[in-house]
Design a protein around this motif. Structure first.
Motif, PDB file in Angstrom:
ATOM      1  N   GLY A   1       0.893  -1.188  -0.051  1.00  0.00           N
ATOM      2  CA  GLY A   1       0.093   0.080  -0.006  1.00  0.00           C
ATOM      3  C   GLY A   1       0.952   1.162   0.035  1.00  0.00           C
ATOM      4  N   SER A   2       1.893   1.246   0.796  1.00  0.00           N
ATOM      5  CA  SER A   2       2.874   2.433   0.912  1.00  0.00           C
ATOM      6  C   SER A   2       3.398   2.563  -0.384  1.00  0.00           C
ATOM      7  CB  SER A   2       3.726   2.060   2.198  1.00  0.00           C
ATOM      8  OG  SER A   2       4.666   3.009   1.905  1.00  0.00           O
ATOM      9  N   LEU A   3       3.801   1.512  -1.026  1.00  0.00           N
ATOM     10  CA  LEU A   3       4.877   1.528  -2.165  1.00  0.00           C
ATOM     11  C   LEU A   3       3.824   2.354  -3.389  1.00  0.00           C
ATOM     12  CD1 LEU A   3       7.246   0.783  -3.841  1.00  0.00           C
ATOM     13  CD2 LEU A   3       6.273  -1.479  -4.535  1.00  0.00           C
ATOM     14  N   VAL A   4       2.507   1.744  -3.418  1.00  0.00           N
ATOM     15  CA  VAL A   4       1.804   2.415  -4.359  1.00  0.00           C
ATOM     16  C   VAL A   4       1.395   3.793  -3.959  1.00  0.00           C
ATOM     17  CG1 VAL A   4       0.813   0.473  -5.967  1.00  0.00           C
ATOM     18  CG2 VAL A   4      -0.282   1.252  -3.610  1.00  0.00           C
ATOM     19  N   GLY A   5       1.072   4.126  -2.836  1.00  0.00           N
ATOM     20  CA  GLY A   5       0.917   5.279  -2.471  1.00  0.00           C
ATOM     21  C   GLY A   5       2.249   6.306  -2.686  1.00  0.00           C
ATOM     22  N   GLN A   6       3.471   6.088  -2.526  1.00  0.00           N
ATOM     23  CA  GLN A   6       4.525   6.833  -2.827  1.00  0.00           C
ATOM     24  C   GLN A   6       4.855   7.045  -4.201  1.00  0.00           C
ATOM     25  OE1 GLN A   6       7.887   6.478   0.146  1.00  0.00           O
ATOM     26  NE2 GLN A   6       6.916   4.598   0.906  1.00  0.00           N
ATOM     27  N   LEU A   7       4.445   5.994  -4.968  1.00  0.00           N
ATOM     28  CA  LEU A   7       4.538   6.137  -6.451  1.00  0.00           C
ATOM     29  C   LEU A   7       3.527   6.535  -7.372  1.00  0.00           C
ATOM     30  CD1 LEU A   7       6.561   2.719  -7.014  1.00  0.00           C
ATOM     31  CD2 LEU A   7       7.529   4.713  -6.694  1.00  0.00           C
ATOM     32  N   THR A   8       2.269   6.825  -6.716  1.00  0.00           N
ATOM     33  CA  THR A   8       1.388   7.233  -7.502  1.00  0.00           C
ATOM     34  C   THR A   8       1.098   8.692  -7.053  1.00  0.00           C
ATOM     35  OG1 THR A   8       0.304   5.174  -7.209  1.00  0.00           O
ATOM     36  CG2 THR A   8      -1.334   6.854  -8.098  1.00  0.00           C
ATOM     37  N   HIS A   9       0.670   9.403  -8.249  1.00  0.00           N
ATOM     38  CA  HIS A   9       0.317  10.909  -7.946  1.00  0.00           C
ATOM     39  C   HIS A   9      -1.229  11.187  -8.250  1.00  0.00           C
ATOM     40  CE1 HIS A   9       4.282  11.509  -6.507  1.00  0.00           C
ATOM     41  NE2 HIS A   9       4.789  10.860  -7.265  1.00  0.00           N
ATOM     42  N   GLY A  10      -1.700  12.194  -8.104  1.00  0.00           N
ATOM     43  CA  GLY A  10      -3.124  12.418  -8.680  1.00  0.00           C
ATOM     44  C   GLY A  10      -4.249  11.674  -7.805  1.00  0.00           C
ATOM     45  N   ALA A  11      -5.284  11.999  -8.397  1.00  0.00           N
ATOM     46  CA  ALA A  11      -6.576  11.539  -7.658  1.00  0.00           C
ATOM     47  C   ALA A  11      -6.786  10.039  -7.948  1.00  0.00           C
ATOM     48  CB  ALA A  11      -7.975  12.234  -8.054  1.00  0.00           C
ATOM     49  N   ILE A  12      -7.021   9.281  -6.886  1.00  0.00           N
ATOM     50  CA  ILE A  12      -7.269   7.839  -7.010  1.00  0.00           C
ATOM     51  C   ILE A  12      -8.643   7.273  -6.959  1.00  0.00           C
ATOM     52  CG2 ILE A  12      -6.622   5.666  -5.649  1.00  0.00           C
ATOM     53  CD1 ILE A  12      -4.156   7.051  -6.546  1.00  0.00           C
ATOM     54  N   ALA A  13      -9.074   6.873  -8.124  1.00  0.00           N
ATOM     55  CA  ALA A  13     -10.363   6.308  -8.438  1.00  0.00           C
ATOM     56  C   ALA A  13     -10.672   5.184  -7.188  1.00  0.00           C
ATOM     57  CB  ALA A  13     -10.911   6.448  -9.607  1.00  0.00           C
ATOM     58  N   ARG A  14      -9.734   4.109  -7.542  1.00  0.00           N
ATOM     59  CA  ARG A  14      -9.715   2.900  -7.134  1.00  0.00           C
ATOM     60  C   ARG A  14      -8.637   2.071  -6.773  1.00  0.00           C
ATOM     61  NH1 ARG A  14     -12.766  -0.257 -11.507  1.00  0.00           N
ATOM     62  NH2 ARG A  14     -10.708  -0.952 -12.022  1.00  0.00           N
ATOM     63  N   ILE A  15      -8.968   1.408  -5.491  1.00  0.00           N
ATOM     64  CA  ILE A  15      -7.799   0.558  -4.992  1.00  0.00           C
ATOM     65  C   ILE A  15      -8.226  -0.819  -4.869  1.00  0.00           C
ATOM     66  CG2 ILE A  15      -6.283  -0.138  -3.194  1.00  0.00           C
ATOM     67  CD1 ILE A  15      -6.221   2.956  -2.540  1.00  0.00           C
ATOM     68  N   SER A  16      -7.654  -1.520  -5.795  1.00  0.00           N
ATOM     69  CA  SER A  16      -7.991  -3.220  -5.781  1.00  0.00           C
ATOM     70  C   SER A  16      -6.897  -3.980  -4.919  1.00  0.00           C
ATOM     71  CB  SER A  16      -8.273  -3.691  -7.271  1.00  0.00           C
ATOM     72  OG  SER A  16      -9.103  -2.848  -7.744  1.00  0.00           O
TER      73      SER A  16
ATOM     74  N   GLU B   1      -4.863   2.134 -15.001  1.00  0.00           N
ATOM     75  CA  GLU B   1      -4.559   1.220 -13.697  1.00  0.00           C
ATOM     76  C   GLU B   1      -3.184   0.643 -13.600  1.00  0.00           C
ATOM     77  OE1 GLU B   1      -7.932  -1.382 -13.057  1.00  0.00           O
ATOM     78  OE2 GLU B   1      -7.512  -1.513 -11.032  1.00  0.00           O
ATOM     79  N   ARG B   2      -2.422   0.512 -12.422  1.00  0.00           N
ATOM     80  CA  ARG B   2      -1.116   0.124 -12.413  1.00  0.00           C
ATOM     81  C   ARG B   2      -1.323  -0.766 -11.109  1.00  0.00           C
ATOM     82  NH1 ARG B   2       3.410   4.180 -13.188  1.00  0.00           N
ATOM     83  NH2 ARG B   2       3.119   5.067 -11.173  1.00  0.00           N
ATOM     84  N   SER B   3      -0.257  -1.640 -11.087  1.00  0.00           N
ATOM     85  CA  SER B   3      -0.293  -2.638  -9.932  1.00  0.00           C
ATOM     86  C   SER B   3       1.187  -3.198  -9.329  1.00  0.00           C
ATOM     87  CB  SER B   3      -0.990  -3.820 -10.083  1.00  0.00           C
ATOM     88  OG  SER B   3      -0.279  -4.733 -11.127  1.00  0.00           O
ATOM     89  N   VAL B   4       1.239  -3.464  -8.143  1.00  0.00           N
ATOM     90  CA  VAL B   4       2.393  -3.776  -7.627  1.00  0.00           C
ATOM     91  C   VAL B   4       2.113  -5.164  -7.009  1.00  0.00           C
ATOM     92  CG1 VAL B   4       3.532  -1.666  -7.236  1.00  0.00           C
ATOM     93  CG2 VAL B   4       2.275  -2.840  -5.334  1.00  0.00           C
ATOM     94  N   ALA B   5       3.028  -6.045  -7.016  1.00  0.00           N
ATOM     95  CA  ALA B   5       2.348  -7.270  -6.264  1.00  0.00           C
ATOM     96  C   ALA B   5       3.757  -7.878  -5.482  1.00  0.00           C
ATOM     97  CB  ALA B   5       2.365  -8.412  -7.268  1.00  0.00           C
ATOM     98  N   GLY B   6       3.048  -8.540  -4.358  1.00  0.00           N
ATOM     99  CA  GLY B   6       4.178  -9.068  -3.253  1.00  0.00           C
ATOM    100  C   GLY B   6       3.918 -10.506  -2.819  1.00  0.00           C
ATOM    101  N   THR B   7       5.013 -11.222  -2.128  1.00  0.00           N
ATOM    102  CA  THR B   7       4.798 -12.406  -1.681  1.00  0.00           C
ATOM    103  C   THR B   7       5.395 -12.502  -0.451  1.00  0.00           C
ATOM    104  OG1 THR B   7       4.909 -14.909  -2.202  1.00  0.00           O
ATOM    105  CG2 THR B   7       6.883 -13.461  -2.780  1.00  0.00           C
ATOM    106  N   LEU B   8       5.446 -13.838   0.439  1.00  0.00           N
ATOM    107  CA  LEU B   8       6.155 -13.932   1.662  1.00  0.00           C
ATOM    108  C   LEU B   8       7.095 -15.028   1.250  1.00  0.00           C
ATOM    109  CD1 LEU B   8       3.272 -13.862   4.179  1.00  0.00           C
ATOM    110  CD2 LEU B   8       4.750 -12.105   3.855  1.00  0.00           C
ATOM    111  N   PHE B   9       8.411 -14.743   1.658  1.00  0.00           N
ATOM    112  CA  PHE B   9       9.384 -15.762   1.550  1.00  0.00           C
ATOM    113  C   PHE B   9       9.209 -16.377   2.858  1.00  0.00           C
ATOM    114  CE2 PHE B   9      12.400 -14.329  -2.063  1.00  0.00           C
ATOM    115  CZ  PHE B   9      11.415 -14.200  -2.828  1.00  0.00           C
ATOM    116  N   GLY B  10       9.577 -17.825   2.785  1.00  0.00           N
ATOM    117  CA  GLY B  10       9.390 -18.459   4.117  1.00  0.00           C
ATOM    118  C   GLY B  10       8.307 -18.253   5.098  1.00  0.00           C
TER     119      GLY B  10
END
Ligand SMILES: NC(=O)C1=CN([C@@H]2O[C@H](COP(=O)(O)OP(=O)(O)OC[C@H]3O[C@@H](n4cnc5c(N)ncnc54)[C@H](O)[C@@H]3O)[C@@H](O)[C@H]2O)C=CC1
Ligand SMILES: O=C(O)CCC(=O)C(=O)O
Length: 525
Positions: free
Chosen positions: A335-350, A422-431
């Motif tokens: 959430g923080s990553l997309v928040g820091q990398l996105t500028h302007g009004a956000i219509a939707r977060i999925s 629309e742009r996205s970031v993804a993450g996983t858990l190692f171990g």
């Protein structure tokens, strides 16, 4: 060690449980609002019954407060919107005192039917007025319940045991549930016209305030007896007094009043009027129940992150909490990553959970994404107020699950929709515990998001990494970790570097000036 203040009289079991669970506890009851304001700043938790009013002013002084626990049902003594805005979880104990309160309603019904308080006072005054007190039986009478939730249902059950006919007005009562309770669901006017006794069991809301107004009381059967063990404000007290005085109302028993404590009321001294000082929940059994429950819930939250019976946050059991914890950390980081990398009004977060992540309770995960995202815009956000803040900002929130695994055993993808698409970031858990971002706007990477980071998007070309390394070295910037990804050979590449200190504007300007750099930003996690 977290610290809790018990601010209202509570069974000693509450303090005992807090201590056993490693929570420091002070019991300081009967404080004025000013006195509470002076001390509340040192506490992580506040345990109350109905006497303490948790106002905006008290919350403003409660700078460390994380949770308010109401040992009881009604939370109208807590400013929940203000608590939510401040990120404070508000919990209640919805069932611990229901039986006791239902029994009080039945007791008051009997008190009215047989004029017990007046007969008692007269007898103890030596009058022996046997002919003055002619009562009525409850058997075969019609009881009209307004509100058939937890307490109303128990009252219905007990009343049926007393051979009463029970009818109920409750817009949210399903026909199946009414059948199960053995009661008849009716409209309010029907109830008013038919009931010999009316008991109220709803919260006080805009819809229920003055539900027994002068107009409604005028529609009741002559001689009706009314019991309110729910909340003051459900009955128009002036109209009730007029109805008792005129004899249209045969009796009224109030445990709750518009103004509490009710030290004076025009109703006091009225014939056939019975009152108790908000005693509905006051039995040993109920008080032990709610004290244990509130202390366990608050300790679960403060010690293990479990959330039960919260009115402003999704539930999360103490057992689920450890499993969800790394996901919440991952969700906040994404959430923080997309928040820091996105500028302007956000219509939707999925928020899209894939594989193992899809099996989990999504509500806390989504709240963590929103908190991480919104923290880039405001400091006062946490998992409690994040969904509310997102709504206030007009952000649509979507939750998607795919149980099938993709490239990863477990994956969270956060997508943001802006005017630019629309742009996205993804993450996983190692171990199963270490959060890693594995995709950044369509480019595969693999990085821990921690501390200060430099984010660079550049044209993939030989020599670039060397030039960037030299620049950073010359500027005295120490690189901790270095992560690289690219869309295609010679296409767009992305670099994520963890560095020891925050990225300065001067450093950013130098990085942006390097040939091939499209974007450069400093990030912090
Ligand atoms: N006197 C006391 O010491 C105590 C008072 N209470 C109060 O009793 C009340 C009822 O508690 P519970 O049964 O546990 O709550 P509940 O939430 O289980 O039931 C409330 C019922 O009211 C119904 N309702 C909501 N709006 C309505 C409307 N406009 N018209 C008719 N019905 C409506 C709901 O559908 C629900 O079935 C609460 O206000 C609670 O604070 C509870 C415990 C002790
Ligand atoms: O704690 C009390 O005595 C009041 C209980 C009550 O009103 C409630 O639980 O809603």
């Amino acid at each position: 060690m977290p610290k809790v203040l018990i601010a209202d009289k509570m069974d000693p079991k509450a303090a005992q449980i807090f201590r056993e669970r490693g929570v420091e506890v002070d019991e300081i009851t009967g404080k004025t609002p000013e006195e509470l304001i002076a001390i509340i700043g040192e506490y992580d938790g506040l345990a109350i019954r109905s006497s303490t009013k948790v106002t905006k002013a008290i919350l403003a002084a409660a700078t460390n407060l994380k949770v308010i626990g109401r040992a009881g049902i009604g939370v109208d003594n807590v400013d929940i919107p203000a608590a939510s805005a401040q990120g404070v979880v508000v919990m209640n104990t919805p069932f611990g005192n229901s039986i006791t309160t239902a029994e009080h309603a039945i007791a008051l019904m009997f008190a009215l039917a047989r004029q017990l308080p007046e007969a008692d006072a007269s007898t103890q005054a030596g009058k022996w007025e046997k002919n003055r007190f002619m009562g009525v039986e409850l058997t075969s009478k019609t009881l009209g319940l307004i509100g058939a939730g937890n307490i109303g249902s128990i009252v219905a059950d007990r009343a049926r045991g007393l051979k009463m006919k029970v009818i109920a007005f409750d817009p949210f009562l399903s026909p199946e549930r009414a059948l199960e309770l053995g009661i008849e669901k009716v409209e309010l006017d029907d109830l008013l016209a038919r009931a010999d006794f009316i008991t109220l069991h709803t919260p006080l809301t805009d819809q229920t305030r003055n539900i027994l107004s002068a107009e409604a009381l005028a529609k009741t059967k002559k001689g009706v007896r009314i019991v309110n063990c729910a909340r003051g404000g459900l009955i128009d007290e002036a109209a009730l007094k007029a109805g008792l005085d005129s004899g249209h109302i045969g009796g009224a028993a109030l445990d709750v009043f518009v103004e509490e404590p009710a030290k004076a009321s025009p109703l006091f001294g009225t014939p056939n009027f019975v009152s108790t000082p908000h005693l509905g929940a006051s039995t040993t059994e109920a008080q032990v129940n709610v004290a244990i429950q509130v202390a366990e819930q608050m300790a679960d939250f403060l010690v293990a992150g479990g959330v039960t019976n919260a009115l402003n946050m999704p539930s999360l059991s103490a057992e689920e909490a450890p499993r969800l914890k790394p996901y919440m950390a991952l969700a906040e980081k994404l959430g923080s990553l997309v928040g820091q990398l996105t500028h302007g009004a956000i219509a939707r977060i999925s928020v899209h959970a894939e594989g193992a992540a899809a099996e989990l309770n999504q509500k806390p995960i989504v709240a963590a994404v929103l908190a991480g995202f919104l923290r880039t815009q405001t400091d006062t956000v946490n998992m409690v107020n994040a969904p509310l803040l997102a709504k206030e900002r007009g952000i649509e929130v979507r939750e998607v699950r795919t149980e099938r695994e993709g490239d990863y055993h477990t994956l969270l993808r956060v997508s943001v929709k802006t005017d630019a698409g629309e742009r996205s970031v993804a993450g996983t858990l190692f171990g199963d515990s270490a959060p890693r971002v594995v995709e950044l706007f369509g480019i595969k990477v693999e990085a821990d998001l921690a501390g200060h980071m430099l984010y660079v998007v550049n044209e993939d070309a030989p020599g670039f990494i060397g030039r960037l390394g030299t620049l950073l070295g010359t500027a005295g910037v120490n690189i901790g970790t270095f992560h690289l990804g690219r869309r295609s050979a010679g296409g767009e590449a992305v670099l994520l570097l963890s560095i020891d200190d925050a990225v300065t504007p001067e450093l950013l300007a130098q990085v942006r000036a390097l040939p091939g750099v499209k974007t450069a930003m400093g990030l912090a996690f």
